[in-house]
Design a protein around this motif. Structure first.
Motif, PDB file in Angstrom:
ATOM      1  N   VAL A 224       0.857  -1.185   0.000  1.00 24.76           N
ATOM      2  CA  VAL A 224       0.000   0.000   0.000  1.00 24.76           C
ATOM      3  C   VAL A 224       0.892   1.232   0.000  1.00 24.76           C
ATOM      4  O   VAL A 224       1.793   1.351   0.838  1.00 24.76           O
ATOM      5  CB  VAL A 224      -0.924   0.018   1.239  1.00 24.76           C
ATOM      6  N   ILE A 225       0.651   2.140  -0.950  1.00 21.93           N
ATOM      7  CA  ILE A 225       1.435   3.367  -1.011  1.00 21.93           C
ATOM      8  C   ILE A 225       0.491   4.562  -1.108  1.00 21.93           C
ATOM      9  O   ILE A 225      -0.684   4.421  -1.435  1.00 21.93           O
ATOM     10  CB  ILE A 225       2.415   3.375  -2.213  1.00 21.93           C
ATOM     11  N   SER A 226       1.028   5.738  -0.819  1.00 24.21           N
ATOM     12  CA  SER A 226       0.256   6.972  -0.985  1.00 24.21           C
ATOM     13  C   SER A 226       0.041   7.227  -2.471  1.00 24.21           C
ATOM     14  O   SER A 226       0.924   6.954  -3.307  1.00 24.21           O
ATOM     15  CB  SER A 226       1.002   8.141  -0.353  1.00 24.21           C
ATOM     16  N   CYS A 227      -1.120   7.776  -2.816  1.00 21.45           N
ATOM     17  CA  CYS A 227      -1.402   8.063  -4.230  1.00 21.45           C
ATOM     18  C   CYS A 227      -0.393   9.049  -4.810  1.00 21.45           C
ATOM     19  O   CYS A 227      -0.102   9.019  -6.009  1.00 21.45           O
ATOM     20  CB  CYS A 227      -2.821   8.581  -4.390  1.00 21.45           C
ATOM     21  N   SER A 228       0.176   9.907  -3.971  1.00 27.93           N
ATOM     22  CA  SER A 228       1.155  10.888  -4.456  1.00 27.93           C
ATOM     23  C   SER A 228       2.491  10.244  -4.819  1.00 27.93           C
ATOM     24  O   SER A 228       3.284  10.822  -5.560  1.00 27.93           O
ATOM     25  CB  SER A 228       1.373  11.982  -3.410  1.00 27.93           C
ATOM     26  N   GLU A 229       2.732   9.028  -4.311  1.00 25.56           N
ATOM     27  CA  GLU A 229       3.977   8.320  -4.611  1.00 25.56           C
ATOM     28  C   GLU A 229       3.857   7.407  -5.832  1.00 25.56           C
ATOM     29  O   GLU A 229       4.847   6.881  -6.321  1.00 25.56           O
ATOM     30  CB  GLU A 229       4.395   7.466  -3.402  1.00 25.56           C
ATOM     31  N   PHE A 230       2.632   7.215  -6.316  1.00 26.22           N
ATOM     32  CA  PHE A 230       2.401   6.266  -7.403  1.00 26.22           C
ATOM     33  C   PHE A 230       2.935   6.807  -8.720  1.00 26.22           C
ATOM     34  O   PHE A 230       2.650   7.941  -9.101  1.00 26.22           O
ATOM     35  CB  PHE A 230       0.906   5.971  -7.524  1.00 26.22           C
ATOM     36  N   ARG A 231       3.738   6.009  -9.412  1.00 23.89           N
ATOM     37  CA  ARG A 231       4.249   6.349 -10.740  1.00 23.89           C
ATOM     38  C   ARG A 231       3.913   5.201 -11.682  1.00 23.89           C
ATOM     39  O   ARG A 231       3.966   4.045 -11.309  1.00 23.89           O
ATOM     40  CB  ARG A 231       5.768   6.570 -10.707  1.00 23.89           C
ATOM     41  N   HIS A 256      -1.822  -5.319  -8.039  1.00 21.28           N
ATOM     42  CA  HIS A 256      -0.370  -5.269  -7.871  1.00 21.28           C
ATOM     43  C   HIS A 256       0.022  -4.327  -6.733  1.00 21.28           C
ATOM     44  O   HIS A 256       0.988  -4.576  -6.011  1.00 21.28           O
ATOM     45  CB  HIS A 256       0.295  -4.805  -9.172  1.00 21.28           C
ATOM     46  N   ARG A 257      -0.726  -3.244  -6.620  1.00 23.72           N
ATOM     47  CA  ARG A 257      -0.508  -2.284  -5.532  1.00 23.72           C
ATOM     48  C   ARG A 257      -1.848  -1.721  -5.098  1.00 23.72           C
ATOM     49  O   ARG A 257      -2.823  -1.759  -5.844  1.00 23.72           O
ATOM     50  CB  ARG A 257       0.416  -1.140  -5.983  1.00 23.72           C
ATOM     51  N   LEU A 258      -1.870  -1.173  -3.890  1.00 22.16           N
ATOM     52  CA  LEU A 258      -3.059  -0.499  -3.378  1.00 22.16           C
ATOM     53  C   LEU A 258      -2.692   0.946  -3.054  1.00 22.16           C
ATOM     54  O   LEU A 258      -1.607   1.205  -2.521  1.00 22.16           O
ATOM     55  CB  LEU A 258      -3.590  -1.208  -2.125  1.00 22.16           C
ATOM     56  N   LEU A 259      -3.585   1.868  -3.368  1.00 23.72           N
ATOM     57  CA  LEU A 259      -3.340   3.286  -3.134  1.00 23.72           C
ATOM     58  C   LEU A 259      -4.203   3.794  -1.983  1.00 23.72           C
ATOM     59  O   LEU A 259      -5.353   3.394  -1.837  1.00 23.72           O
ATOM     60  CB  LEU A 259      -3.662   4.100  -4.387  1.00 23.72           C
ATOM     61  N   ALA A 260      -3.620   4.682  -1.193  1.00 18.34           N
ATOM     62  CA  ALA A 260      -4.361   5.329  -0.107  1.00 18.34           C
ATOM     63  C   ALA A 260      -4.152   6.839  -0.214  1.00 18.34           C
ATOM     64  O   ALA A 260      -3.132   7.308  -0.728  1.00 18.34           O
ATOM     65  CB  ALA A 260      -3.874   4.819   1.244  1.00 18.34           C
ATOM     66  N   ILE A 261      -5.130   7.585   0.263  1.00 19.56           N
ATOM     67  CA  ILE A 261      -5.023   9.046   0.312  1.00 19.56           C
ATOM     68  C   ILE A 261      -4.660   9.438   1.735  1.00 19.56           C
ATOM     69  O   ILE A 261      -5.449   9.210   2.663  1.00 19.56           O
ATOM     70  CB  ILE A 261      -6.356   9.708  -0.089  1.00 19.56           C
ATOM     71  N   PRO A 262      -3.475  10.010   1.952  1.00 19.46           N
ATOM     72  CA  PRO A 262      -3.094  10.372   3.321  1.00 19.46           C
ATOM     73  C   PRO A 262      -3.939  11.529   3.847  1.00 19.46           C
ATOM     74  O   PRO A 262      -4.138  12.526   3.141  1.00 19.46           O
ATOM     75  CB  PRO A 262      -1.620  10.780   3.188  1.00 19.46           C
ATOM     76  N   PRO A 263      -4.471  11.429   5.064  1.00 22.11           N
ATOM     77  CA  PRO A 263      -5.277  12.520   5.624  1.00 22.11           C
ATOM     78  C   PRO A 263      -4.402  13.709   6.017  1.00 22.11           C
ATOM     79  O   PRO A 263      -3.198  13.572   6.225  1.00 22.11           O
ATOM     80  CB  PRO A 263      -5.932  11.880   6.845  1.00 22.11           C
ATOM     81  N   GLY A 264      -5.034  14.854   6.130  1.00 19.42           N
ATOM     82  CA  GLY A 264      -4.297  16.068   6.474  1.00 19.42           C
ATOM     83  C   GLY A 264      -4.245  16.364   7.959  1.00 19.42           C
ATOM     84  O   GLY A 264      -3.674  17.363   8.379  1.00 19.42           O
ATOM     85  N   ARG A 265      -4.847  15.485   8.798  1.00 21.49           N
ATOM     86  CA  ARG A 265      -4.845  15.673  10.244  1.00 21.49           C
ATOM     87  C   ARG A 265      -5.165  14.347  10.906  1.00 21.49           C
ATOM     88  O   ARG A 265      -5.556  13.385  10.231  1.00 21.49           O
ATOM     89  CB  ARG A 265      -5.887  16.716  10.646  1.00 21.49           C
ATOM     90  N   ALA A 266      -5.016  14.304  12.218  1.00 18.16           N
ATOM     91  CA  ALA A 266      -5.477  13.145  12.987  1.00 18.16           C
ATOM     92  C   ALA A 266      -7.003  13.134  12.946  1.00 18.16           C
ATOM     93  O   ALA A 266      -7.644  14.160  13.209  1.00 18.16           O
ATOM     94  CB  ALA A 266      -4.969  13.223  14.421  1.00 18.16           C
ATOM     95  N   LEU A 267      -7.587  11.992  12.615  1.00 17.41           N
ATOM     96  CA  LEU A 267      -9.026  11.928  12.356  1.00 17.41           C
ATOM     97  C   LEU A 267      -9.784  11.305  13.518  1.00 17.41           C
ATOM     98  O   LEU A 267      -9.319  10.358  14.152  1.00 17.41           O
ATOM     99  CB  LEU A 267      -9.293  11.105  11.085  1.00 17.41           C
ATOM    100  N   HIS A 268     -10.967  11.826  13.783  1.00 20.90           N
ATOM    101  CA  HIS A 268     -11.843  11.238  14.785  1.00 20.90           C
ATOM    102  C   HIS A 268     -12.414   9.924  14.262  1.00 20.90           C
ATOM    103  O   HIS A 268     -12.679   9.778  13.062  1.00 20.90           O
ATOM    104  CB  HIS A 268     -12.999  12.192  15.119  1.00 20.90           C
ATOM    105  N   PRO A 269     -12.655   8.963  15.135  1.00 17.58           N
ATOM    106  CA  PRO A 269     -13.283   7.707  14.715  1.00 17.58           C
ATOM    107  C   PRO A 269     -14.644   7.982  14.080  1.00 17.58           C
ATOM    108  O   PRO A 269     -15.395   8.843  14.536  1.00 17.58           O
ATOM    109  CB  PRO A 269     -13.450   6.930  16.021  1.00 17.58           C
ATOM    110  N   GLY A 270     -14.929   7.259  13.011  1.00 17.50           N
ATOM    111  CA  GLY A 270     -16.212   7.416  12.328  1.00 17.50           C
ATOM    112  C   GLY A 270     -16.162   8.330  11.126  1.00 17.50           C
ATOM    113  O   GLY A 270     -17.045   8.287  10.266  1.00 17.50           O
TER     114      GLY A 270
END
Length: 296
Positions: A224-231, A256-270
């Motif tokens: 799993v990588i950040s979408c900004s790192e995907f080439r 082959h790979r999974l993409l995630a979007i990194p959040p901009g802050r610590a997130l509350h549950p839910g």
């Protein structure tokens, strides 16, 4: 006494007249037709030759007279009868209270295309392998507003093809067309009965299959990588999961790979994830922008 009787009857007539005025427009629809609504979907449906068109309904008066005149010209050119509607509530009744912007169009539905109907994507040849093709694959998207928003983003950002799983997926309804701002009227959408076999076949042809997850953690040894790192430098398929559950485990394992979007802050549950159409827009922009730079 006679005046009172006359006044009473006049009141009855007045009430009856008001009841008739309130009665919504009764339209006997052509068998198998549906009612498109909204300026963009109706205009684009009129400009294309993908649907059979039966009747155009336009609200009389208002501030959109120039737009309505354009619709009359479009309909006349296509030989579509135009009905001018005096009361807005009649259009409301036609499209069951949806936001119609004063325009409704009776037409045949659009359907998914099967992949067998698709033109040869030219990916078997060496030239095809080097092209930066990007396909968006949707696994069990059920909300018509989400599907419409996904199609709008895919069309805008330059996705070459959209493929959806046929099972447990939303059909191409007028609500989808409105949510897509009419993109559905110009952009073919394909479907497959066997999503996993399709992904395996594309992988064997040399495509990279990339899934999406909300949490940046490895899934069954799939990185799993950040979408900004995907080439990428070869044809790629981006697979998007359903609104509630995301990608199924079986589909994740084909990636082959999974993409995630990194959040901009610590997130509350839910509230730890994005709406599927918003997340897809972010991912597609990140990936398609590389395609644009490469083509320059």
């Amino acid at each position: 006494a006679s005046r009172e009787v006359w006044s009473s009857r006049e009141g009855d007539f007045s009430k009856a007249r008001k009841r008739l005025e309130r009665k919504p427009l009764s339209v006997e629809r052509t068998k198998g037709s549906e009612i498109l609504f909204g300026i963009a979907p109706c205009s684009l449906a009129l400009s294309q030759s993908r649907r059979s068109l039966f009747r155009l309904f336009l609200k009389q008066g208002g501030s959109r007279r120039l737009v309505m005149s354009e619709f009359v010209l479009q309909a006349t050119a296509r030989g579509v009868p135009v009905h001018h509607i005096r009361r807005r509530r009649e259009l409301d009744a036609l499209c069951r209270g949806q936001v119609h912007q004063g325009v409704c169009l009776e037409a045949t539905p659009l359907h998914f295309k099967s992949l067998e109907e698709a033109e040869n994507p030219d990916v078997g040849a060496e030239e095809g392998r080097n092209r930066q093709l990007i396909w968006l694959v949707l696994e069990q998207i059920q909300d018509p507003m989400n599907l419409g928003a996904l199609l709008r983003s895919a069309y805008f950002l330059g996705v070459d093809r959209v493929v959806t799983s046929r099972r447990n997926s939303c059909p191409l309804t007028p609500t989808v067309s409105k949510a897509s701002s009419g993109a559905m009227e110009v952009f073919d959408v394909y479907s497959t009965d066997d999503l996993r076999s399709f992904l395996k076949a594309k992988s064997a042809e040399g495509w990279e299959v990339v899934g999406t997850v909300s949490q940046p953690e490895d899934v069954e040894n799939v990185p799993v990588i950040s979408c900004s790192e995907f080439r990428w430098n070869k044809p790629v398929i981006i697979v998007i999961g359903s609104e509630g559950d995301g990608l199924s485990v079986e589909t994740q394992l084909l990636c082959h790979r999974l993409l995630a979007i990194p959040p901009g802050r610590a997130l509350h549950p839910g509230i730890e994830s994005l709406n599927v159409s918003v997340a897809t827009g972010i991912l597609l922009h990140s990936i398609c922008s590389q395609k644009l730079k490469h083509s320059d």
